[in-house]
Design an enzyme around this catalytic site. Structure first.
Site, mmCIF file in Angstrom:
data_model
loop_
_atom_site.group_PDB
_atom_site.id
_atom_site.type_symbol
_atom_site.label_atom_id
_atom_site.label_comp_id
_atom_site.label_asym_id
_atom_site.label_seq_id
_atom_site.Cartn_x
_atom_site.Cartn_y
_atom_site.Cartn_z
ATOM 1 N N TYR A 89 123.282 16.420 108.303
ATOM 2 C CA TYR A 89 123.452 15.547 107.142
ATOM 3 C C TYR A 89 124.006 16.331 105.965
ATOM 4 C CZ TYR A 89 120.409 12.450 109.802
ATOM 5 O OH TYR A 89 119.864 11.665 110.772
ATOM 6 N N MET A 102 114.815 16.225 109.964
ATOM 7 C CA MET A 102 113.401 15.905 110.033
ATOM 8 C C MET A 102 112.783 16.302 111.377
ATOM 9 S SD MET A 102 111.539 12.382 109.088
ATOM 10 C CE MET A 102 109.788 12.164 109.230
ATOM 11 N N ARG A 140 91.136 31.858 86.523
ATOM 12 C CA ARG A 140 90.942 30.583 87.207
ATOM 13 C C ARG A 140 89.507 30.093 87.028
ATOM 14 N NH1 ARG A 140 92.986 30.435 93.318
ATOM 15 N NH2 ARG A 140 91.090 31.608 93.735
ATOM 16 N N LYS A 176 88.951 28.735 104.171
ATOM 17 C CA LYS A 176 89.374 27.569 103.387
ATOM 18 C C LYS A 176 90.598 26.897 104.015
ATOM 19 C CE LYS A 176 92.203 30.445 100.366
ATOM 20 N NZ LYS A 176 92.163 31.321 99.173
HETATM 21 C C1 LIG Z 1 91.960 32.749 99.484
HETATM 22 C C2 LIG Z 1 91.013 33.642 98.827
HETATM 23 C C3 LIG Z 1 90.680 34.873 99.399
HETATM 24 C C4 LIG Z 1 91.350 35.434 100.626
HETATM 25 O O1 LIG Z 1 92.630 35.921 100.273
HETATM 26 P P1 LIG Z 1 93.618 36.559 101.393
HETATM 27 O O2 LIG Z 1 94.731 37.097 100.599
HETATM 28 O O3 LIG Z 1 94.022 35.419 102.270
HETATM 29 O O4 LIG Z 1 92.837 37.578 102.111
HETATM 30 C C5 LIG Z 1 89.683 35.624 98.783
HETATM 31 N N1 LIG Z 1 89.089 35.187 97.654
HETATM 32 C C6 LIG Z 1 89.393 34.015 97.072
HETATM 33 C C7 LIG Z 1 88.700 33.597 95.830
HETATM 34 C C8 LIG Z 1 90.383 33.205 97.626
HETATM 35 O O5 LIG Z 1 90.689 32.042 97.027
#
Ligand SMILES: *Cc1c(COP(=O)(O)O)cnc(C)c1O
Length: 357
Positions: free
Chosen positions: A256, A303, A122, A30
């Site tokens: 700054y 920056m 969730r 992702k």
């Molecule tokens: C991001 C995610 C993972 C992976 O988690 P890590 O801690 O990066 O290994 C697994 N399952 C779901 C649903 C996630 O959103």
């Protein structure tokens, strides 16, 4: 001389192999593969024998399909573009009872994984009864074209937490669900629950599970601090360069908003060509940078620049390393800078030069 973001391919692949061992892994890719690059990451994972991928966005799932025609691709968020899901043979979560009933006719020919909600709240079916309700209703659906139930899954929200009992609670609740369903004769092609932290805590894939669903460990950061550094290796380097070294005297302010006040005469400050515009978090700049194998304190963050307090051994054009395998992302996670994925996601790939070596 421009700040660069670079990944060592060989090390990336070696780490992924080492994380995988002989286990079946669903690689979480992702958010552009935790910003390592979706195409790059999928290619490396395929190379070491990972053929199952997971993401949260349909757009990414379709990009994975183009790269990996035979892969199993699992979409962790439910979407409503059912035709695209079918066309690209993407498997998808079934996130609630209402989603099932409302979309029952649109879900035909789509492979779904029943999701169990657990403590994170969730997404997911709330109880064993809800899971069974979907299965029974589905079995009685005489429609020739209907969805297929191919998986069962959950997400542990607390596997990274050691000071609270919540991981053991969510783990026990989940194992009870899995064991009950299997004992009663229900079958699933895929059962998966574990993120990186759970995978290391359990020293592998949980019993009866087909896959562990791993993200951050594959990208070279430890999910918790008691894992040996040598078990998970970081292939990413983020570095800038010393543009010049300047001297300031006691009582002079630099940066700054009076960011740093020199307390000694002839304090040496390296002006470095990387800043928050490149994605270096403000909290990261409370710590050190690595120059010629030695650590020096960062004194101010701007920056496109930062000041690093140095000694006589540092000169213009020296490399200033913010992250590599000796000054790792996970070190700063454990120092409270932000999650591994947060530091990685902050990187600005439009301003940094991006290289795979
Ligand atoms: C991001 C995610 C993972 C992976 O988690 P890590 O801690 O990066 O290994 C697994 N399952 C779901 C649903 C996630 O959103």
């Amino acid at each position: 001389m421009t700040a660069t973001w670079s990944v060592n391919r060989q090390l990336f692949k070696e780490n992924a192999k080492n994380v995988k061992q002989d286990n079946q892994i669903m690689a979480v890719v992702k958010n552009n593969a935790y910003h390592y690059g979706l195409e790059f990451a999928v290619e490396q994972f395929l190379d070491i024998g990972i053929n199952t991928f997971s993401t949260t966005s349909l757009k990414e799932a379709i990009r994975i399909r183009k790269l990996a025609p035979n892969a199993t691709i699992f979409l962790m968020n439910a979407v409503y573009e059912f035709d695209k899901i079918r066309e690209n043979q993407i498997q998808m979560t079934l996130p609630s009872l209402s989603f099932y009933y409302e979309n029952i006719n649109d879900l035909y020919d789509i492979q779904v994984h029943l999701e169990y909600e657990n403590l994170l709240h969730r997404s997911g079916l709330k109880t064993l009864d809800e899971i069974k309700e979907v299965i029974h209703h589905h079995n009685q659906n005489k429609n020739e074209h209907k969805m297929h139930i191919s998986g069962l899954w959950t997400h542990f929200g607390y596997a990274d937490e050691f000071d609270v009992p919540d991981y053991n609670i969510e783990r026990a609740a989940w194992l009870e669900i899995v064991d009950t369903l299997l004992d009663e004769g229900y079958e699933f092609e895929m059962i998966h629950a574990q993120n990186s932290a759970s995978y290391y805590r359990e020293q592998g894939v949980l019993p009866n599970h087909t896959h562990a669903r791993i993200g951050i460990a594959l990208y070279g950061s430890r999910p918790y601090s008691t894992i040996n550094e040598s078990d998970i290796q970081q292939s990413l380097t983020v570095k800038g360069n010393v543009i010049q070294v300047r001297e300031v005297n006691a009582g002079e302010f630099c940066g700054y908003s009076f960011a740093f006040e020199a307390t000694k005469n002839n304090t040496k400050l390296a002006v470095v060509d990387v800043g928050y515009g490149d994605g270096i978090l403000k909290a990261r700049a409370q710590h050190e940078a690595l120059i010629n194998h030695k650590r020096y304190p960062i004194r101010a963050l701007m920056m496109s620049h930062m000041f690093v307090e140095v000694d006589d051994s540092v000169n213009a054009q020296d490399e200033v390393i913010l992250y590599n395998n000796h000054i790792r992302v996970d070190e700063f996670t454990f120092k409270g800078v932000g999650a591994n994925s947060e530091q990685l996601s902050a990187m600005n790939h439009d301003s940094l030069i991006k290289e795979y070596r």
